[in-house]
Design a protein around this motif. Structure first.
Motif, PDB file in Angstrom:
ATOM      1  N   ARG A   1       2.028  43.845  38.481  1.00  0.00           N
ATOM      2  CA  ARG A   1       3.082  43.911  39.245  1.00  0.00           C
ATOM      3  C   ARG A   1       2.874  44.449  40.832  1.00  0.00           C
ATOM      4  NH1 ARG A   1       8.403  45.902  38.098  1.00  0.00           N
ATOM      5  NH2 ARG A   1       9.250  47.550  39.966  1.00  0.00           N
ATOM      6  N   ARG A   2       3.670  43.884  41.895  1.00  0.00           N
ATOM      7  CA  ARG A   2       3.608  43.953  43.061  1.00  0.00           C
ATOM      8  C   ARG A   2       4.947  44.533  43.930  1.00  0.00           C
ATOM      9  NH1 ARG A   2       0.781  40.691  47.803  1.00  0.00           N
ATOM     10  NH2 ARG A   2       2.973  39.665  47.740  1.00  0.00           N
ATOM     11  N   ALA A   3       5.236  45.660  44.007  1.00  0.00           N
ATOM     12  CA  ALA A   3       7.058  45.820  44.419  1.00  0.00           C
ATOM     13  C   ALA A   3       6.339  46.248  46.080  1.00  0.00           C
ATOM     14  CB  ALA A   3       7.213  47.401  44.150  1.00  0.00           C
ATOM     15  N   VAL A   4       7.412  45.714  46.810  1.00  0.00           N
ATOM     16  CA  VAL A   4       7.491  45.608  48.643  1.00  0.00           C
ATOM     17  C   VAL A   4       9.303  46.446  48.833  1.00  0.00           C
ATOM     18  CG1 VAL A   4       7.928  44.409  50.472  1.00  0.00           C
ATOM     19  CG2 VAL A   4       5.976  43.943  49.225  1.00  0.00           C
ATOM     20  N   ARG A   5       9.155  47.615  49.389  1.00  0.00           N
ATOM     21  CA  ARG A   5      10.131  48.032  49.353  1.00  0.00           C
ATOM     22  C   ARG A   5      11.194  47.702  50.287  1.00  0.00           C
ATOM     23  NH1 ARG A   5      11.143  55.115  50.264  1.00  0.00           N
ATOM     24  NH2 ARG A   5      12.957  54.586  51.147  1.00  0.00           N
ATOM     25  N   TRP A   6      12.260  47.334  50.582  1.00  0.00           N
ATOM     26  CA  TRP A   6      12.670  46.533  52.143  1.00  0.00           C
ATOM     27  C   TRP A   6      13.568  47.304  52.437  1.00  0.00           C
ATOM     28  CZ3 TRP A   6      10.772  42.290  53.155  1.00  0.00           C
ATOM     29  CH2 TRP A   6       9.604  41.702  52.537  1.00  0.00           C
ATOM     30  N   THR A   7      14.274  48.726  51.843  1.00  0.00           N
ATOM     31  CA  THR A   7      15.803  49.422  52.247  1.00  0.00           C
ATOM     32  C   THR A   7      15.356  51.049  52.617  1.00  0.00           C
ATOM     33  OG1 THR A   7      17.079  48.692  50.587  1.00  0.00           O
ATOM     34  CG2 THR A   7      17.081  47.379  51.767  1.00  0.00           C
ATOM     35  N   ASP A   8      16.456  51.393  52.850  1.00  0.00           N
ATOM     36  CA  ASP A   8      16.336  53.402  52.530  1.00  0.00           C
ATOM     37  C   ASP A   8      17.714  53.210  51.442  1.00  0.00           C
ATOM     38  OD1 ASP A   8      14.281  53.794  53.871  1.00  0.00           O
ATOM     39  OD2 ASP A   8      15.612  53.943  55.661  1.00  0.00           O
ATOM     40  N   GLN A   9      17.957  54.585  50.942  1.00  0.00           N
ATOM     41  CA  GLN A   9      18.511  54.974  49.940  1.00  0.00           C
ATOM     42  C   GLN A   9      20.513  54.668  50.578  1.00  0.00           C
ATOM     43  OE1 GLN A   9      17.087  58.087  47.797  1.00  0.00           O
ATOM     44  NE2 GLN A   9      17.112  56.893  46.358  1.00  0.00           N
ATOM     45  N   ILE A  10      21.063  54.839  50.376  1.00  0.00           N
ATOM     46  CA  ILE A  10      22.722  54.744  51.328  1.00  0.00           C
ATOM     47  C   ILE A  10      23.055  55.605  49.787  1.00  0.00           C
ATOM     48  CG2 ILE A  10      22.012  53.218  51.989  1.00  0.00           C
ATOM     49  CD1 ILE A  10      24.334  51.014  50.574  1.00  0.00           C
TER      50      ILE A  10
ATOM     51  N   GLY B   1      29.444  47.180  45.167  1.00  0.00           N
ATOM     52  CA  GLY B   1      27.520  47.369  45.949  1.00  0.00           C
ATOM     53  C   GLY B   1      27.467  45.814  46.148  1.00  0.00           C
ATOM     54  N   ARG B   2      26.770  44.956  47.111  1.00  0.00           N
ATOM     55  CA  ARG B   2      26.394  44.138  47.795  1.00  0.00           C
ATOM     56  C   ARG B   2      25.364  44.147  47.779  1.00  0.00           C
ATOM     57  NH1 ARG B   2      26.775  42.012  52.921  1.00  0.00           N
ATOM     58  NH2 ARG B   2      27.286  39.467  53.207  1.00  0.00           N
ATOM     59  N   VAL B   3      24.229  43.240  48.095  1.00  0.00           N
ATOM     60  CA  VAL B   3      22.588  43.121  48.335  1.00  0.00           C
ATOM     61  C   VAL B   3      22.790  41.228  49.027  1.00  0.00           C
ATOM     62  CG1 VAL B   3      20.630  42.628  47.445  1.00  0.00           C
ATOM     63  CG2 VAL B   3      22.249  44.264  46.207  1.00  0.00           C
ATOM     64  N   LEU B   4      22.500  41.391  50.574  1.00  0.00           N
ATOM     65  CA  LEU B   4      21.991  40.264  51.414  1.00  0.00           C
ATOM     66  C   LEU B   4      20.762  40.238  51.331  1.00  0.00           C
ATOM     67  CD1 LEU B   4      23.696  37.659  52.305  1.00  0.00           C
ATOM     68  CD2 LEU B   4      23.964  39.121  53.958  1.00  0.00           C
TER      69      LEU B   4
ATOM     70  N   ASP C   1      19.715  43.447  53.046  1.00  0.00           N
ATOM     71  CA  ASP C   1      21.179  45.057  53.396  1.00  0.00           C
ATOM     72  C   ASP C   1      21.892  45.252  51.388  1.00  0.00           C
ATOM     73  OD1 ASP C   1      20.196  44.602  56.113  1.00  0.00           O
ATOM     74  OD2 ASP C   1      21.692  42.513  56.619  1.00  0.00           O
ATOM     75  N   ILE C   2      21.831  46.253  52.214  1.00  0.00           N
ATOM     76  CA  ILE C   2      22.420  46.901  50.785  1.00  0.00           C
ATOM     77  C   ILE C   2      24.138  47.721  51.497  1.00  0.00           C
ATOM     78  CG2 ILE C   2      22.625  48.406  48.710  1.00  0.00           C
ATOM     79  CD1 ILE C   2      20.179  48.381  48.581  1.00  0.00           C
ATOM     80  N   GLU C   3      24.896  46.803  50.902  1.00  0.00           N
ATOM     81  CA  GLU C   3      26.552  47.922  51.355  1.00  0.00           C
ATOM     82  C   GLU C   3      27.240  48.557  50.060  1.00  0.00           C
ATOM     83  OE1 GLU C   3      28.389  44.289  54.118  1.00  0.00           O
ATOM     84  OE2 GLU C   3      26.839  44.645  55.085  1.00  0.00           O
ATOM     85  N   LEU C   4      27.434  49.507  50.329  1.00  0.00           N
ATOM     86  CA  LEU C   4      29.065  49.645  49.742  1.00  0.00           C
ATOM     87  C   LEU C   4      30.165  49.796  49.406  1.00  0.00           C
ATOM     88  CD1 LEU C   4      26.546  52.827  47.973  1.00  0.00           C
ATOM     89  CD2 LEU C   4      27.115  50.924  46.911  1.00  0.00           C
ATOM     90  N   ASN C   5      31.374  49.522  49.036  1.00  0.00           N
ATOM     91  CA  ASN C   5      32.536  49.161  49.451  1.00  0.00           C
ATOM     92  C   ASN C   5      33.737  49.478  48.616  1.00  0.00           C
ATOM     93  OD1 ASN C   5      34.905  48.768  51.548  1.00  0.00           O
ATOM     94  ND2 ASN C   5      34.759  46.628  50.456  1.00  0.00           N
TER      95      ASN C   5
ATOM     96  N   ASP D   1      20.321  32.303  52.741  1.00  0.00           N
ATOM     97  CA  ASP D   1      20.555  33.695  52.123  1.00  0.00           C
ATOM     98  C   ASP D   1      20.924  33.506  51.346  1.00  0.00           C
ATOM     99  OD1 ASP D   1      23.256  33.343  52.831  1.00  0.00           O
ATOM    100  OD2 ASP D   1      22.681  34.021  55.023  1.00  0.00           O
ATOM    101  N   THR D   2      21.075  34.478  50.396  1.00  0.00           N
ATOM    102  CA  THR D   2      21.790  34.595  48.905  1.00  0.00           C
ATOM    103  C   THR D   2      22.737  36.147  48.901  1.00  0.00           C
ATOM    104  OG1 THR D   2      21.782  34.492  46.794  1.00  0.00           O
ATOM    105  CG2 THR D   2      19.716  35.483  47.529  1.00  0.00           C
TER     106      THR D   2
END
Length: 451
Positions: free
Chosen positions: A213-222, A143-146, A127-131, A181-182
């Motif tokens: 390099r193998r990249a996996v996308r986990w979230t959308d843009q905010i 910004g916070r990445v959980l 999860d990406i959060e902007l506060n 989690d981290t």
């Protein structure tokens, strides 16, 4: 000369028009062209080639979709190593050079070893959060990445990349136990007005040499909105309209609020507006006439064309001035429209207006003249009672006057000339008030004097 009835009939003259007895047109033999016997073959070949091309394209597209996930893991350096290794090994074997063969084998073995770093699959919840999600230029945004391991097995260490605007935030995520989690924090630059995109969060697995390099996308843009700096204005100064029912115009209408006069009844007039007392006294039906009134409507025409601004600082000041006036008008409940060369800004609320101001960018040469820009931008808008023109120091008085002439004499037009560092002043040019603003702090005082 007489003709006997028993004489044989006269034969008709031969038809040379080119039509046969059936009426169809036939070319003379000497003009007939021999049909091309290869035409059907050529047409068949063309259709076959077209069908083959389409089939080949579909097969190629399907093949690429199949191999793309495997090819895309190869980096540019990895492709270079694979090609160099194959060429060196082939050349060494053909030429009998053991040194070249050794180099080729070394490169290919390194590529094979690097492939093992791609093995494994991670199960994350990211999860990406902007506060906060909306800030003003210069304010702090964090910004916070959980990252949470939602799998049933411990995860291996991986790298996490989060694009933030034009930059890239990189984090090294260690191994996580199931359910562990981290949290990682990052700062978002807010030194200029903009819409900053954060994400998507991408986990990267690969070797230390960077061959694969193998990249996996986990979230959308905010989105993070960096609003321009604004200042509060006095309500009447911002709206420039003090009445509640609307501005009364000189146009006469048959139904409105502001009474004007009485006139004789004409067939088709609404009987609700017949003034019966006067009609009884004069012996003739008389109806009321009104002065047309319209609801207060303010239109801000803000140019974003670079030819009207001396530098970027002047352009940013113009955006701040426009946003300040628009925000106060919306707070006062007056209808407003805000237009630039490439957009009509949303004015449902102060927040929607400020969000849209973040998307305004300077453009070059969008229209031939300032008048053309104003005419095209406002032709679908409601008729305004007040027009505010916002532009830089390089727009001259003739441009402001040409925009003023687009509106009727009942429309109050105000021109704001933005010149960074200039002394605030008001000039009257042929009945048009041109206000020079050198700093945002000048706006409340100058607007109060203008009205």
């Amino acid at each position: 000369m007489t003709t006997s009835l028993d004489a044989p009939p006269i034969a008709p003259a031969p038809d040379t028009s080119g039509a046969d007895v059936t009426g169809e047109f036939v070319l003379p033999p000497e003009k007939r062209r021999r049909a091309n016997p290869l035409a059907p073959v050529a047409a068949s070949a063309r259709s076959g080639a077209t069908a083959a091309w389409r089939t080949g394209s579909r097969l190629a597209a399907g093949g690429w979709r199949f191999v793309a996930p495997y090819v895309q893991v190869i980096s540019g350096l990895g492709a270079l190593v694979l090609v160099a290794g194959a060429v060196a090994l082939t050349g060494g074997l053909l030429l009998g050079w053991p040194e070249l063969t050794f180099i080729g084998l070394t490169l290919l073995v390194a590529a094979v070893v690097a492939l093992f770093f791609l093995i494994g699959r991670s199960s994350y919840s990211i999860d990406i959060e902007l506060n906060p999600r909306r800030v003003t230029v210069g304010d702090r945004a964090i910004g916070r990445v959980l990252v949470t391991n939602i799998g049933k097995r411990p995860s291996t260490a991986t790298a996490l990349e989060v694009p933030v605007g034009e930059g890239l935030a990189e984090f090294a995520i260690g191994g996580l136990k199931p359910g562990e989690d981290t949290e990682e924090l990052f700062a978002v630059p807010t030194n200029r007005r903009a819409v900053i995109l954060a994400g998507p969060a991408v986990s990267v697995r690969g070797d230390q040499l960077g061959l694969f390099r193998r990249a996996v996308r986990w979230t959308d843009q905010i989105e993070l909105f960096v609003h321009p700096v604004t200042t509060r204005l006095h309500p009447t100064a911002a709206g420039l309209v003090r009445d509640l029912e609307g501005q009364v115009t000189k146009k006469i209408t048959n139904n409105d609020i502001s009474f004007h006069a009485l006139r004789a009844y004409v067939t088709g007039d609404d009987v609700r507006y017949v003034h019966w007392r006067t009609s009884a006294r004069t012996g003739q039906l008389m109806v009321r006439q009104f002065e047309e009134s319209r609801r207060s409507q303010l239109t801000i025409i803000a140019s974003s064309d670079t030819r009207y601004y001396a530098d970027d600082a002047e352009f940013e000041l113009a955006v701040s001035v426009m946003a300040s006036i628009g925000s106060q008008v919306i707070r006062d409940g007056t209808q407003i429209s805000v237009v630039t060369e490439d957009r009509i800004l949303k004015t449902h609320s102060v927040t929607s207006l400020l969000d849209d101001t973040c998307r305004i960018e300077s453009i070059a040469g969008s229209t031939a003249s300032a008048r053309d820009f104003a005419r095209e931008a406002t032709k679908r808008l409601p008729p305004p009672s007040v027009v505010v023109i916002v532009a830089g120091s390089l727009m001259d008085a003739t441009d402001y006057r040409s925009i003023q002439r687009l509106f009727g004499g009942e429309t109050n037009v105000l021109a704001l000339r933005i010149e960074t560092g200039a002394r605030a002043r008001i000039q009257d040019v042929a009945g048009l008030a041109i206000i020079t603003i050198g700093a945002l702090s000048d706006l409340p005082r100058v607007m109060a004097r203008a009205v």
